[in-house]
Motif scaffolding. Structure first.
Motif, PDB file in Angstrom:
ATOM      1  N   GLU A  15       6.512   3.737  14.962  1.00 37.02           N
ATOM      2  CA  GLU A  15       6.406   2.822  13.837  1.00 37.02           C
ATOM      3  C   GLU A  15       5.672   3.472  12.681  1.00 37.02           C
ATOM      4  OE1 GLU A  15       4.502  -0.598  15.549  1.00 37.02           O
ATOM      5  OE2 GLU A  15       6.301  -1.103  16.707  1.00 37.02           O
ATOM      6  N   LEU A  16       6.005   3.025  11.491  1.00 32.43           N
ATOM      7  CA  LEU A  16       5.313   3.485  10.297  1.00 32.43           C
ATOM      8  C   LEU A  16       4.777   2.248   9.588  1.00 32.43           C
ATOM      9  CD1 LEU A  16       4.538   5.446   8.033  1.00 32.43           C
ATOM     10  CD2 LEU A  16       6.852   5.166   7.124  1.00 32.43           C
ATOM     11  N   VAL A  17       3.504   2.268   9.346  1.00 33.17           N
ATOM     12  CA  VAL A  17       2.910   1.093   8.707  1.00 33.17           C
ATOM     13  C   VAL A  17       2.462   1.454   7.301  1.00 33.17           C
ATOM     14  CG1 VAL A  17       0.914  -0.437   8.745  1.00 33.17           C
ATOM     15  CG2 VAL A  17       2.209  -0.031  10.833  1.00 33.17           C
ATOM     16  N   VAL A  18       2.891   0.703   6.334  1.00 36.26           N
ATOM     17  CA  VAL A  18       2.383   0.852   4.964  1.00 36.26           C
ATOM     18  C   VAL A  18       1.890  -0.516   4.501  1.00 36.26           C
ATOM     19  CG1 VAL A  18       3.876   2.801   4.412  1.00 36.26           C
ATOM     20  CG2 VAL A  18       4.634   0.471   3.899  1.00 36.26           C
ATOM     21  N   GLN A  19       1.070  -0.501   3.473  1.00 35.28           N
ATOM     22  CA  GLN A  19       0.460  -1.762   3.037  1.00 35.28           C
ATOM     23  C   GLN A  19       0.626  -1.965   1.542  1.00 35.28           C
ATOM     24  OE1 GLN A  19      -3.596  -1.512   4.414  1.00 35.28           O
ATOM     25  NE2 GLN A  19      -2.970  -1.174   6.518  1.00 35.28           N
ATOM     26  N   VAL A  63      10.666  -6.963  -3.513  1.00 31.58           N
ATOM     27  CA  VAL A  63      10.441  -5.716  -4.237  1.00 31.58           C
ATOM     28  C   VAL A  63       9.111  -5.136  -3.797  1.00 31.58           C
ATOM     29  CG1 VAL A  63      10.238  -4.631  -6.500  1.00 31.58           C
ATOM     30  CG2 VAL A  63      11.684  -6.653  -6.194  1.00 31.58           C
ATOM     31  N   PHE A  64       9.177  -3.988  -3.167  1.00 30.07           N
ATOM     32  CA  PHE A  64       7.931  -3.253  -2.891  1.00 30.07           C
ATOM     33  C   PHE A  64       8.286  -1.788  -2.732  1.00 30.07           C
ATOM     34  CE2 PHE A  64       9.340  -4.749   1.305  1.00 30.07           C
ATOM     35  CZ  PHE A  64       9.280  -3.596   2.073  1.00 30.07           C
ATOM     36  N   GLY A  65       7.275  -0.919  -2.833  1.00 30.86           N
ATOM     37  CA  GLY A  65       7.551   0.511  -2.796  1.00 30.86           C
ATOM     38  C   GLY A  65       8.448   0.861  -3.971  1.00 30.86           C
ATOM     39  N   ARG A  66       9.419   1.696  -3.708  1.00 33.53           N
ATOM     40  CA  ARG A  66      10.308   2.107  -4.799  1.00 33.53           C
ATOM     41  C   ARG A  66      11.637   1.373  -4.757  1.00 33.53           C
ATOM     42  NH1 ARG A  66       7.322   5.956  -3.090  1.00 33.53           N
ATOM     43  NH2 ARG A  66       6.142   7.221  -4.550  1.00 33.53           N
ATOM     44  N   SER A  67      11.770   0.459  -3.838  1.00 35.91           N
ATOM     45  CA  SER A  67      13.104  -0.130  -3.652  1.00 35.91           C
ATOM     46  C   SER A  67      13.072  -1.652  -3.650  1.00 35.91           C
ATOM     47  CB  SER A  67      13.697   0.328  -2.316  1.00 35.91           C
ATOM     48  OG  SER A  67      13.226   1.594  -1.946  1.00 35.91           O
ATOM     49  N   LYS A  68      14.272  -2.171  -3.562  1.00 36.81           N
ATOM     50  CA  LYS A  68      14.440  -3.598  -3.316  1.00 36.81           C
ATOM     51  C   LYS A  68      14.969  -3.743  -1.897  1.00 36.81           C
ATOM     52  CE  LYS A  68      15.367  -5.031  -7.993  1.00 36.81           C
ATOM     53  NZ  LYS A  68      16.382  -5.202  -9.037  1.00 36.81           N
ATOM     54  N   ALA A  94      12.472   2.271   9.968  1.00 34.88           N
ATOM     55  CA  ALA A  94      11.384   3.241   9.868  1.00 34.88           C
ATOM     56  C   ALA A  94      11.746   4.414   8.963  1.00 34.88           C
ATOM     57  CB  ALA A  94      11.004   3.745  11.257  1.00 34.88           C
ATOM     58  N   ARG A  95      12.946   4.950   9.139  1.00 29.32           N
ATOM     59  CA  ARG A  95      13.299   6.134   8.352  1.00 29.32           C
ATOM     60  C   ARG A  95      13.423   5.793   6.865  1.00 29.32           C
ATOM     61  NH1 ARG A  95      14.844   9.970  12.226  1.00 29.32           N
ATOM     62  NH2 ARG A  95      15.369   8.756  14.083  1.00 29.32           N
ATOM     63  N   GLU A  96      14.010   4.662   6.595  1.00 28.01           N
ATOM     64  CA  GLU A  96      14.129   4.241   5.197  1.00 28.01           C
ATOM     65  C   GLU A  96      12.756   4.072   4.562  1.00 28.01           C
ATOM     66  OE1 GLU A  96      17.045   0.915   5.932  1.00 28.01           O
ATOM     67  OE2 GLU A  96      17.186   1.166   3.763  1.00 28.01           O
ATOM     68  N   LEU A  97      11.839   3.458   5.339  1.00 29.14           N
ATOM     69  CA  LEU A  97      10.500   3.215   4.811  1.00 29.14           C
ATOM     70  C   LEU A  97       9.785   4.539   4.560  1.00 29.14           C
ATOM     71  CD1 LEU A  97       8.414   1.052   4.047  1.00 29.14           C
ATOM     72  CD2 LEU A  97       7.533   1.191   6.388  1.00 29.14           C
ATOM     73  N   SER A 153       8.500   5.753   0.978  1.00 29.60           N
ATOM     74  CA  SER A 153       7.096   5.967   0.678  1.00 29.60           C
ATOM     75  C   SER A 153       6.752   7.458   0.647  1.00 29.60           C
ATOM     76  CB  SER A 153       6.216   5.219   1.677  1.00 29.60           C
ATOM     77  OG  SER A 153       6.545   5.616   2.994  1.00 29.60           O
ATOM     78  N   LYS A 154       7.777   8.307   0.739  1.00 29.01           N
ATOM     79  CA  LYS A 154       7.595   9.763   0.660  1.00 29.01           C
ATOM     80  C   LYS A 154       6.522  10.264   1.616  1.00 29.01           C
ATOM     81  CE  LYS A 154       9.709  10.895  -3.638  1.00 29.01           C
ATOM     82  NZ  LYS A 154       9.610  10.010  -4.824  1.00 29.01           N
ATOM     83  N   ARG A 155       6.596   9.764   2.862  1.00 31.59           N
ATOM     84  CA  ARG A 155       5.620  10.232   3.827  1.00 31.59           C
ATOM     85  C   ARG A 155       6.173  11.479   4.487  1.00 31.59           C
ATOM     86  NH1 ARG A 155       1.087   6.692   5.825  1.00 31.59           N
ATOM     87  NH2 ARG A 155       1.739   7.452   7.882  1.00 31.59           N
ATOM     88  N   PRO A 156       5.332  12.528   4.600  1.00 33.82           N
ATOM     89  CA  PRO A 156       5.814  13.742   5.268  1.00 33.82           C
ATOM     90  C   PRO A 156       6.073  13.477   6.751  1.00 33.82           C
ATOM     91  CG  PRO A 156       3.445  13.910   4.755  1.00 33.82           C
ATOM     92  CD  PRO A 156       3.944  12.653   4.120  1.00 33.82           C
ATOM     93  N   VAL A 157       5.228  12.711   7.371  1.00 32.30           N
ATOM     94  CA  VAL A 157       5.427  12.367   8.783  1.00 32.30           C
ATOM     95  C   VAL A 157       5.953  10.942   8.825  1.00 32.30           C
ATOM     96  CG1 VAL A 157       4.326  12.146  11.025  1.00 32.30           C
ATOM     97  CG2 VAL A 157       3.463  13.813   9.366  1.00 32.30           C
ATOM     98  N   PRO A 158       7.092  10.729   9.449  1.00 31.90           N
ATOM     99  CA  PRO A 158       7.690   9.404   9.371  1.00 31.90           C
ATOM    100  C   PRO A 158       6.947   8.335  10.170  1.00 31.90           C
ATOM    101  CG  PRO A 158       9.028  10.830  10.730  1.00 31.90           C
ATOM    102  CD  PRO A 158       7.957  11.691  10.150  1.00 31.90           C
TER     103      PRO A 158
END
Ligand SMILES: Nc1ncnc2c1ncn2[C@@H]1O[C@H](COP(=O)(O)OP(=O)(O)OP(=O)(O)O)[C@@H](O)[C@H]1O
Ligand SMILES: [Mg+2]
Lengths: 391, 228
Positions: free
Chosen positions: A97-101, A165-170, A192-195, A199-204
């Protein structure tokens, strides 16, 4: 002993003062049980999110998903670790999982930190008790999202068929899920991969959830992961993880206690004043009772009973209001948003429970005893001949 | 019944000492109706309070109903009053939140009587003062004379030997005052009570057995009242 009717009769006789004092105590009870209810609900929400046979794997030293990253090789290897449960088609019950806030815009025009969890479809099975109650699961690479029940309708675009709308996308909302009141209901899930790409994370992946196979000791598996020299990872049962999250809610208990003490002292002074006035107004009466032969002790008790009765009535009114208001808030607002630096916004259903009521009952009775004590003592100490003298 | 020997009582008021009773010696026989008279401040209430076990003398002996009051503790005195003394006050001193019956029952709460028995006795006492039908009325629904009669019922309900009354007619009109005096008289005559009454009321002379006069804390020789 003086009859109860005497103590209660006097309360009724001086209606206005009684009502005022009862009102103050009721307000204190209301405030304290609501606040305590809120904190308990928050804790409950956090704690109930965890299950004992699911491990949370994070980078060593991280206390939550938000500050963690787990390398891809580790994710691949851990999936097939011995002791990880499998589903019916023999797929490991592992959920990277990838968690962003990011910030979401609320309908009221505010901004709140919301937990967005990038997952794979397997997440629905690894996390317990997730049910999609409207719409469907998202499909990968299509900019789709599913949202928790508490997210729905709270934020702009948070409804089936709308776009968040959050991050760079809808993100198109295609489903709404429930999880039995846990904090997952305050989350938004996407692929997960889309997120990661968004969010341009090097580690997904920020972390991994592993369901422990039946017959395997979760702690033992956690130790094996933690001790593995290839990666610096920490694993712990989910229950422990959420317990730690809930600890950050403890500060609210401190606030609650502070609030209780302060308002309690205020109410105590109110009750004290009321009863001092009563003692003053009833000097001749006290003298008469003492002349008749009632002991100092029975005078003391009678005034204490008056004071405790004030407190009890205040408690009853306050607690009924608190429980009612709790339901009303949950009904009207769907819950109360709780945000703090250590966790994202959690929408908590405000429920005033037995613990909260017990706490405010103790507070109310303390107010009654403390507020009544000195006036009761003064009444008991009045010398009958002084009390009976006029002027 | 009541024996006072050389009883003195001094109140301190700031630096001054006020001698409210000055070596008072007094005997009151059982079953008498006794009046204490004298100018204001002469020590009448002080004397009455000492007789009733509400106050203690600085010196002297007080024996009432066979008990030495000055030796008793605060709680023993309370128990003594509950058992031996009924009180009647100038301003009736009924408890406003209790009914007439509730007021009359109060002294019985200090006994071992059960609820039904208490109720029965309270109603009997109210019947004696002629107010049985007002039992469930609150004091503010009663006239002054009626309130004082309820107070008298309260004073006799536990059947004490002594009834003390501090200016019981002081707040009543002539007609009611006479009724109260007659009632107190009846307590002596019909029920054998010893009644000690402080009064300014000249009409009292026609009802009491003996009048004791106080002046500045000193007791004069007793006068036989007109009726004796
Ligand atoms: N608690 C007290 N403290 C100080 N002085 C007192 C106290 N009680 C009585 N006195 C004084 O003692 C004296 C006798 O008082 P007491 O009340 O016995 O008089 P009394 O004869 O009943 O007067 P009255 O007819 O006005 O009721 C008075 O000078 C009074 O001011
Ligand atoms: Mg007097």
């Amino acid at each position: 002993m003086l009859p109860l009717r005497y103590a209660l009769g006097n309360l009724i006789a001086r209606r206005t003062r009684t009502a005022l004092t009862v009102g103050v105590i009721a307000l204190v009870v209301l405030a304290i049980s609501l606040f305590s209810g809120l904190v308990s609900s928050l804790r409950h929400t956090l704690v109930s999110t965890g299950s004992a046979d699911t491990l949370v794997v994070l980078r060593k030293g991280s206390t939550n998903d938000g500050s963690s990253a787990v390398p891809l090789e580790a994710v691949k290897a851990l999936r097939y670790f011995e002791g990880v449960a499998r589903d019916s088609s023999d797929q490991p019950l592992a959920s990277p999982e990838l968690v962003v806030q990011p910030f979401f815009r609320t309908r009221q025009g505010g901004r709140e930190n919301v937990l967005v969890r990038g997952v794979e479809p397997m997440a629905l099975q690894v996390h317990r008790g997730i049910t999609i109650v409207a719409g469907r699961m998202f499909e990968a690479s299509r900019g789709e999202a599913i949202i928790g029940k508490s997210v729905a309708d709270r934020y702009v675009g948070a409804e089936l068929g709308s776009e968040l709308v959050f991050g760079r996308s809808k993100w198109k909302v295609v489903g709404i899920f429930e999880s039995g009141g846990s904090s997952l209901e305050s989350e938004t899930w996407v692929d997960a991969r889309e997120l990661a790409a968004d969010s341009k994370r090097p580690v997904p992946y920020s972390g991994l959830r592993l369901r422990v196979a039946a017959g395997t000791d979760p702690d033992a598996l956690a130790r094996r992961i933690g001790d593995d020299p290839r990666w610096a990872l920490d694993a712990m049962p989910e229950t422990e993880y959420y317990d730690k999250q809930a600890e950050s809610a403890s500060i609210f208990y401190v606030i609650a206690i502070g609030l209780a003490v302060l308002t309690g002292i205020g109410a105590t002074f109110g009750a004290t004043n009321t009863l001092y006035a009563a003692v003053q107004a009833r000097r001749a009466e006290i003298g008469t009772l003492r002349a008749i032969g009632f002991s100092r002790f029975s005078i003391l008790t009678s005034f204490l009973i008056e004071s405790l009765a004030l407190a009890l009535v205040g408690f009853l009114i306050g607690s009924v209001l608190a429980v009612g208001l709790g339901h009303l808030v949950s009904f009207l607002l769907g819950g109360i948003a709780f945000g703090a630096s250590t966790f994202t916004t959690n929408v908590v259903e405000l429920r005033v429970g037995p613990f909260d009521l017990a706490a405010s009952l103790v507070l109310a009775l303390s107010v009654g005893i403390a507020g009544g004590f000195f006036p009761a003592l003064r009444a008991a100490r009045l010398r009958p001949i002084e009390a009976l003298r006029r002027g | 019944m009541i024996e006072l020997r050389d009883v003195s009582r001094t109140y301190k008021r700031g630096a001054d000492a006020i001698r409210a009773l000055d070596h008072v010696t007094l005997d009151i026989d059982s079953g008498r109706f006794v009046a204490l008279m004298g100018p204001s401040g002469s020590g009448k209430s002080t004397l009455l309070n000492i007789v009733a076990g509400l106050d203690r003398p600085d010196s002297g002996e007080v024996v009432v109903a066979g008990q030495k009051l000055p030796d008793m503790s605060e709680d023993e005195l309370a128990a003594f009053r509950a058992r031996h003394v009924g009180f009647v006050f100038q301003f009736f001193n009924l408890i406003p939140v209790l009914t007439a019956r509730g007021n009359v029952e109060l002294p019985l709460l200090l006994t071992h009587l059960g609820k039904a028995e208490r109720r029965e006795r309270a109603l009997t006492a109210l019947r004696i003062v002629g107010l049985e039908e007002r039992a469930e009325h609150h004091p503010n629904e009663l006239s002054g004379g009626e309130q004082q009669r309820v107070a008298i019922a309260r004073a006799i309900v536990s059947d004490p030997e002594i009834v003390v009354a501090d200016e019981p007619t002081g707040d009543l009109d002539a007609k009611n005052a006479v009724e109260i005096l007659e009632l107190l008289r009846a307590l002596c005559t019909d029920f054998g009570k010893t009644v000690v009454m402080v009064t300014h009321d000249a009409r009292a002379e026609a009802h009491v057995d003996i009048i004791h006069s106080l002046d500045k804390g000193v007791l004069a020789d007793p006068e036989m009242a007109a009726r004796a």
